[in-house]
Motif scaffolding. Sequence first.
Motif, PDB file in Angstrom:
ATOM      1  N   THR A  35      10.412  -4.026   0.592  1.00 58.28           N
ATOM      2  CA  THR A  35      10.270  -4.317   2.016  1.00 58.28           C
ATOM      3  C   THR A  35       8.968  -5.053   2.303  1.00 58.28           C
ATOM      4  N   ILE A  36       7.890  -4.632   1.672  1.00 53.83           N
ATOM      5  CA  ILE A  36       6.593  -5.278   1.892  1.00 53.83           C
ATOM      6  C   ILE A  36       6.570  -6.676   1.297  1.00 53.83           C
ATOM      7  N   GLY A  37       7.175  -6.840   0.135  1.00 53.96           N
ATOM      8  CA  GLY A  37       7.173  -8.144  -0.512  1.00 53.96           C
ATOM      9  C   GLY A  37       5.834  -8.456  -1.137  1.00 53.96           C
ATOM     10  N   SER A  38       5.376  -9.699  -1.006  1.00 51.96           N
ATOM     11  CA  SER A  38       4.105 -10.106  -1.607  1.00 51.96           C
ATOM     12  C   SER A  38       3.284 -10.916  -0.615  1.00 51.96           C
ATOM     13  N   GLY A  39       2.017 -11.088  -0.945  1.00 56.16           N
ATOM     14  CA  GLY A  39       1.125 -11.894  -0.119  1.00 56.16           C
ATOM     15  C   GLY A  39       0.683 -11.239   1.171  1.00 56.16           C
ATOM     16  N   LYS A  40       0.746  -9.925   1.238  1.00 57.87           N
ATOM     17  CA  LYS A  40       0.378  -9.192   2.453  1.00 57.87           C
ATOM     18  C   LYS A  40      -0.948  -8.459   2.277  1.00 57.87           C
ATOM     19  N   ASP A  41      -1.629  -8.242   3.405  1.00 56.55           N
ATOM     20  CA  ASP A  41      -2.744  -7.300   3.444  1.00 56.55           C
ATOM     21  C   ASP A  41      -2.160  -5.938   3.794  1.00 56.55           C
ATOM     22  N   VAL A  42      -2.351  -4.962   2.900  1.00 58.31           N
ATOM     23  CA  VAL A  42      -1.751  -3.644   3.087  1.00 58.31           C
ATOM     24  C   VAL A  42      -2.849  -2.595   3.196  1.00 58.31           C
ATOM     25  N   GLY A  43      -2.914  -1.940   4.343  1.00 59.88           N
ATOM     26  CA  GLY A  43      -3.867  -0.862   4.545  1.00 59.88           C
ATOM     27  C   GLY A  43      -3.208   0.475   4.252  1.00 59.88           C
ATOM     28  N   ILE A  44      -3.993   1.408   3.761  1.00 56.24           N
ATOM     29  CA  ILE A  44      -3.467   2.736   3.449  1.00 56.24           C
ATOM     30  C   ILE A  44      -4.395   3.803   4.015  1.00 56.24           C
ATOM     31  N   GLY A  45      -3.803   4.767   4.699  1.00 53.42           N
ATOM     32  CA  GLY A  45      -4.564   5.906   5.195  1.00 53.42           C
ATOM     33  C   GLY A  45      -4.527   7.036   4.189  1.00 53.42           C
ATOM     34  N   GLY A  46      -5.509   7.915   4.246  1.00 58.22           N
ATOM     35  CA  GLY A  46      -5.588   9.018   3.298  1.00 58.22           C
ATOM     36  C   GLY A  46      -4.263   9.739   3.150  1.00 58.22           C
ATOM     37  N   SER A  47      -3.734   9.800   1.916  1.00 57.71           N
ATOM     38  CA  SER A  47      -2.421  10.375   1.713  1.00 57.71           C
ATOM     39  C   SER A  47      -2.245  10.794   0.266  1.00 57.71           C
ATOM     40  N   MET A  48      -2.095  12.096   0.040  1.00 55.66           N
ATOM     41  CA  MET A  48      -1.805  12.569  -1.303  1.00 55.66           C
ATOM     42  C   MET A  48      -0.394  12.163  -1.723  1.00 55.66           C
ATOM     43  N   THR A  49       0.502  12.029  -0.762  1.00 55.88           N
ATOM     44  CA  THR A  49       1.861  11.576  -1.072  1.00 55.88           C
ATOM     45  C   THR A  49       1.831  10.201  -1.720  1.00 55.88           C
ATOM     46  N   ILE A  50       1.105   9.268  -1.103  1.00 55.34           N
ATOM     47  CA  ILE A  50       1.019   7.910  -1.642  1.00 55.34           C
ATOM     48  C   ILE A  50       0.285   7.898  -2.972  1.00 55.34           C
ATOM     49  N   MET A  51      -0.763   8.698  -3.078  1.00 60.46           N
ATOM     50  CA  MET A  51      -1.514   8.759  -4.334  1.00 60.46           C
ATOM     51  C   MET A  51      -0.642   9.293  -5.465  1.00 60.46           C
ATOM     52  N   ASP A  52       0.085  10.368  -5.195  1.00 61.74           N
ATOM     53  CA  ASP A  52       0.937  10.958  -6.225  1.00 61.74           C
ATOM     54  C   ASP A  52       2.076  10.021  -6.627  1.00 61.74           C
ATOM     55  N   MET A  53       2.569   9.236  -5.672  1.00 65.36           N
ATOM     56  CA  MET A  53       3.631   8.275  -5.962  1.00 65.36           C
ATOM     57  C   MET A  53       3.116   7.063  -6.738  1.00 65.36           C
ATOM     58  N   LYS A  54       1.773   6.890  -6.747  1.00 64.67           N
ATOM     59  CA  LYS A  54       1.155   5.679  -7.304  1.00 64.67           C
ATOM     60  C   LYS A  54       1.732   4.433  -6.625  1.00 64.67           C
ATOM     61  N   LEU A  55       2.045   4.595  -5.363  1.00 65.53           N
ATOM     62  CA  LEU A  55       2.659   3.524  -4.592  1.00 65.53           C
ATOM     63  C   LEU A  55       1.725   2.332  -4.442  1.00 65.53           C
ATOM     64  N   HIS A  56       0.441   2.617  -4.281  1.00 60.84           N
ATOM     65  CA  HIS A  56      -0.532   1.540  -4.105  1.00 60.84           C
ATOM     66  C   HIS A  56      -0.589   0.622  -5.320  1.00 60.84           C
ATOM     67  N   GLU A  57      -0.394   1.190  -6.496  1.00 64.48           N
ATOM     68  CA  GLU A  57      -0.433   0.382  -7.714  1.00 64.48           C
ATOM     69  C   GLU A  57       0.742  -0.586  -7.758  1.00 64.48           C
ATOM     70  N   SER A  58       1.916  -0.097  -7.400  1.00 60.17           N
ATOM     71  CA  SER A  58       3.103  -0.954  -7.406  1.00 60.17           C
ATOM     72  C   SER A  58       3.009  -2.051  -6.347  1.00 60.17           C
ATOM     73  N   ILE A  59       2.462  -1.711  -5.187  1.00 60.36           N
ATOM     74  CA  ILE A  59       2.308  -2.710  -4.123  1.00 60.36           C
ATOM     75  C   ILE A  59       1.299  -3.778  -4.535  1.00 60.36           C
ATOM     76  N   ARG A  60       0.215  -3.359  -5.156  1.00 55.14           N
ATOM     77  CA  ARG A  60      -0.786  -4.309  -5.639  1.00 55.14           C
ATOM     78  C   ARG A  60      -0.212  -5.198  -6.740  1.00 55.14           C
ATOM     79  N   ASP A  61       0.551  -4.603  -7.644  1.00 55.33           N
ATOM     80  CA  ASP A  61       1.158  -5.373  -8.733  1.00 55.33           C
ATOM     81  C   ASP A  61       2.173  -6.390  -8.219  1.00 55.33           C
ATOM     82  N   ALA A  62       2.721  -6.148  -7.022  1.00 57.75           N
ATOM     83  CA  ALA A  62       3.679  -7.089  -6.436  1.00 57.75           C
ATOM     84  C   ALA A  62       2.996  -8.282  -5.780  1.00 57.75           C
ATOM     85  N   GLY A  63       1.654  -8.296  -5.799  1.00 58.19           N
ATOM     86  CA  GLY A  63       0.917  -9.452  -5.278  1.00 58.19           C
ATOM     87  C   GLY A  63       0.365  -9.275  -3.886  1.00 58.19           C
ATOM     88  N   ASN A  64      -0.006  -8.058  -3.556  1.00 60.68           N
ATOM     89  CA  ASN A  64      -0.582  -7.773  -2.240  1.00 60.68           C
ATOM     90  C   ASN A  64      -2.024  -7.301  -2.370  1.00 60.68           C
TER      91      ASN A  64
END
Length: 205
Positions: A35-64
């Motif tokens: 849904t986010i795709g690539s080339g975006k600025d993505v902000g993240i608020g404090g979240s153990m859910t996101i940290m445990d999912m390692k979601l930020h790593e996948s979003i960064r690897d997609a080019g964001n």
Amino acid sequence: MREKIEQLMGNLQQNGMKASYFDTTAEAKNYIVDTIGSGKDVGIGGSMTIMDMKLHESIRDAGNQIYWHWLVNTPEERNTAIDRANCADVYLTSANAITLQGEVVNVDGNGNRVSAMIYGPKKVMIIGGINKICNDSFEAMDRLRKDASPPNAKRLNRKTPCVMTDECRDCNSPERICNVTTIIHKKPGCIGEMEVIIIGEELGY
């Protein structure tokens, strides 16, 4: 639980929020990254859910570009990350509680997470496991006091009564982390799109 999820999805939509459900973390993660795709600025608020999912790593690897104050070291970097997250193309965070009436309830220490959820970013995506679903706002507030705040205070090594008692005592400690409580009843008018993503697993606090 299936009936509750269907009720929740319908009420979130009635409240102006897009609602999505996934049985597994992997399915939700793939959806969010796509849904986010690539080339975006993505902000993240404090979240153990996101940290445990390692979601930020996948979003960064997609080019964001990721702006998350949990990933930096100095106070200056932290402030910059928070400022840029608050006006990002997409803002990701989790919820402390989500009621069957389609309300999103959170408690915050500094307020940067909840402020970005209601003003600034073009799109907000709120992620929550099924453990965050509550029958009503009263149960949601009880969840904040018993299930959300004490473990977060422990994680941050705060010297607060809840660390010892495992329940909020509405303390006056200078290290208190329950300073701002918000309830999103309807999608805020300034947010282009707000989406709540429910995952059929227990995640975060």
